[in-house]
Scaffold this motif. Structure first.
Motif, PDB file in Angstrom:
ATOM      1  N   ARG A 194       0.835  -1.215   0.000  1.00  0.00           N
ATOM      2  CA  ARG A 194       0.000   0.000   0.000  1.00  0.00           C
ATOM      3  C   ARG A 194       0.863   1.255   0.000  1.00  0.00           C
ATOM      4  NH1 ARG A 194      -5.131  -0.273   4.109  1.00  0.00           N
ATOM      5  NH2 ARG A 194      -5.627  -2.485   3.945  1.00  0.00           N
ATOM      6  N   VAL A 195       1.944   1.248   0.773  1.00  0.00           N
ATOM      7  CA  VAL A 195       2.829   2.409   0.840  1.00  0.00           C
ATOM      8  C   VAL A 195       3.466   2.674  -0.522  1.00  0.00           C
ATOM      9  CG1 VAL A 195       5.025   3.245   1.778  1.00  0.00           C
ATOM     10  CG2 VAL A 195       3.302   2.262   3.311  1.00  0.00           C
ATOM     11  N   GLU A 196       3.938   1.640  -1.184  1.00  0.00           N
ATOM     12  CA  GLU A 196       4.573   1.819  -2.491  1.00  0.00           C
ATOM     13  C   GLU A 196       3.559   2.301  -3.532  1.00  0.00           C
ATOM     14  OE1 GLU A 196       6.416  -1.906  -3.341  1.00  0.00           O
ATOM     15  OE2 GLU A 196       8.181  -1.494  -2.082  1.00  0.00           O
ATOM     16  N   ALA A 197       2.329   1.821  -3.439  1.00  0.00           N
ATOM     17  CA  ALA A 197       1.294   2.258  -4.374  1.00  0.00           C
ATOM     18  C   ALA A 197       0.980   3.738  -4.162  1.00  0.00           C
ATOM     19  CB  ALA A 197       0.038   1.412  -4.202  1.00  0.00           C
ATOM     20  N   GLY A 237      -0.119  10.888   1.816  1.00  0.00           N
ATOM     21  CA  GLY A 237       0.113   9.456   1.593  1.00  0.00           C
ATOM     22  C   GLY A 237      -0.273   8.630   2.798  1.00  0.00           C
ATOM     23  N   ARG A 238      -0.023   9.154   3.979  1.00  0.00           N
ATOM     24  CA  ARG A 238      -0.403   8.458   5.212  1.00  0.00           C
ATOM     25  C   ARG A 238      -1.913   8.264   5.274  1.00  0.00           C
ATOM     26  NH1 ARG A 238       1.810  11.491  10.206  1.00  0.00           N
ATOM     27  NH2 ARG A 238       0.388  13.051   9.360  1.00  0.00           N
ATOM     28  N   ALA A 239      -2.660   9.249   4.753  1.00  0.00           N
ATOM     29  CA  ALA A 239      -4.117   9.126   4.710  1.00  0.00           C
ATOM     30  C   ALA A 239      -4.552   8.149   3.619  1.00  0.00           C
ATOM     31  CB  ALA A 239      -4.748  10.497   4.475  1.00  0.00           C
ATOM     32  N   ILE A 240      -3.891   8.198   2.476  1.00  0.00           N
ATOM     33  CA  ILE A 240      -4.289   7.363   1.332  1.00  0.00           C
ATOM     34  C   ILE A 240      -4.129   5.880   1.627  1.00  0.00           C
ATOM     35  CG2 ILE A 240      -3.651   6.738  -1.041  1.00  0.00           C
ATOM     36  CD1 ILE A 240      -2.984   9.712  -1.471  1.00  0.00           C
ATOM     37  N   VAL A 241      -3.043   5.500   2.288  1.00  0.00           N
ATOM     38  CA  VAL A 241      -2.779   4.069   2.514  1.00  0.00           C
ATOM     39  C   VAL A 241      -3.852   3.432   3.395  1.00  0.00           C
ATOM     40  CG1 VAL A 241      -0.277   4.316   2.234  1.00  0.00           C
ATOM     41  CG2 VAL A 241      -1.276   4.496   4.523  1.00  0.00           C
ATOM     42  N   ARG A 242      -4.563   4.239   4.147  1.00  0.00           N
ATOM     43  CA  ARG A 242      -5.617   3.686   5.012  1.00  0.00           C
ATOM     44  C   ARG A 242      -6.864   3.321   4.216  1.00  0.00           C
ATOM     45  NH1 ARG A 242      -6.757   7.514   9.889  1.00  0.00           N
ATOM     46  NH2 ARG A 242      -8.220   5.814  10.280  1.00  0.00           N
TER      47      ARG A 242
END
Length: 387
Positions: free
Chosen positions: A115-118, A147-152
């Motif tokens: 998820r982080v890489e995406a 990005g921290r919000a997106i990965v969730r």
């Protein structure tokens, strides 16, 4: 993804008489980018924090989808928030910062990395994943926070003035990236800003608040072309709309030596409380320069000229005050802003004559400050914005 509904939601802070947010009713569609905008203290951040669960809802309810989250803990609301401050852990790498919430939730390490890489690929952060925040620029740090919000992979994104700490050029660049990212992800987003230019350029719809009260909700074009009241008219648009109170005689607003014809239906909406006055508004780009002897021309003495490259704005005054009432915005004391051709700019102290373009005036009740005129001619709001 999900809808968001404020159902007469109110927040009253202890020791205060007036609610910070007063009976807010607002429906946000699935996948919509809605911007909450208004001056400091209007209740926009409080409204966002009520949705996040960081502020109590004293009256009313808030729904995410069909679920009543009014009294649900923030961690259980399936939302992700991007704050004004980046709030990054300085001792962690970008990758660790972005994946920290998933680590706390005991998500598998391989899934976290995926998820982080995406998210890093979407935000152009791939080459920075092993860096610490101190090695990043302000714009890169803000993208890490996003990005921290997106990965969730939440149902709703909440953003509280995320661009306030960036310089002017980077703000323009980043707001474009945020808007494009939201459209790519399709996640319902509620975005708070005090900057009405951000609101006009980013949002699918704009919600204007003042003193905790909802003033108007609509698309950027609707807010610009048909402001519901004097406050919205003066707040949306840059430079601000010219607004003053004028006497009405025989269906015309008397503007100095000029008469501005008003629509018959507009005049019919005047009441005894208006005492024969209306508040007339006209945007700087709705004025045409004309010859001095033109019928109904308004004389403006040039005080300051603001050059913006593709545009120029004259800030001037009428030789004698043209308004009958108190100053309700720009123009009440004879101040007028006019957009002029940047290749034909008058000098300080010069006199220019202008007419209001037919159909582009906005008329409001002098008593209630609410709009009483029909929709003005449609304009391209983006052409009248600075920045």
């Amino acid at each position: 993804m999900a809808t968001v509904t404020y159902d007469a939601a109110s927040r009253i802070y202890p020791g205060t008489e007036r609610p910070a947010v007063d009976a807010l009713n607002l429906d946000i569609a699935d996948g919509e980018f809605l911007v909450l905008v208004g001056p400091s203290g209007c209740g926009k951040s409080t409204s966002l924090r009520m949705l996040a669960g960081l502020e109590d809802v004293d009256k009313g309810k808030i729904f995410v989808g069909d679920r009543d989250v009014t009294h649900v803990q923030p961690k259980d609301r399936d939302i992700a928030m991007v704050f004004q401050s980046y709030a990054l852990y300085p001792h962690m790498t970008v990758a660790d910062n972005m994946g920290f919430a998933l680590k706390i939730a005991k998500v598998d390490k391989s899934a976290i990395r995926e998820r982080v890489e995406a998210a890093a690929k979407i935000l152009d952060l791939t080459e920075y994943l092993d860096r610490k925040p101190k090695a990043l620029s302000g714009g890169q740090r803000q993208r890490v926070a996003m990005g921290r919000a997106i990965v969730r992979q939440p149902q709703v994104f909440l953003m509280d003035e995320p661009l306030s700490n960036l310089d002017a050029k980077l703000r323009v660049q980043t707001r474009t990236q945020i808007a494009a990212l939201q459209r790519r992800l399709g996640t319902t987003t509620v975005y708070v800003t005090h900057d009405q230019i951000e609101a006009l350029t980013m949002g699918d719809r704009i919600c204007v608040l003042k003193d905790g009260l909802l003033q108007q909700v609509g698309t950027p074009s609707e807010m610009y072309d048909t402001p519901a009241n004097v406050f919205v008219a003066g707040f949306i648009g840059s430079p601000a709309m010219n607004l003053s109170t004028f006497r009405v005689e025989n269906g015309d607003a008397i503007v100095g030596d000029s008469r501005v014809p008003l629509d018959r239906d507009t005049v019919a909406k005047m009441t005894a409380a208006d005492q024969g006055d209306v508040i007339l508004g006209f945007r700087p780009e709705s004025l045409d320069r004309v010859a001095p002897n033109s019928p109904g021309a308004i004389a403006v003495e040039v005080n300051v000229v603001e050059h913006l490259g593709s545009d120029a704005f004259v800030y001037g005054t009428t030789p004698t005050p043209v308004a009958t009432g108190h100053d309700v915005g720009v123009g009440g004391s004879g101040d007028v802003i006019v957009r002029v051709d940047p290749r034909d700019v008058p000098g300080k102290g010069d006199m220019v004559w202008v007419n209001i373009r037919p159909g582009e005036q906005h008329v409001f009740s002098a008593a209630t400050k609410q709009r009483i005129s029909v929709a003005a001619v449609k304009t391209d709001a983006s052409k009248a914005l600075k920045g």
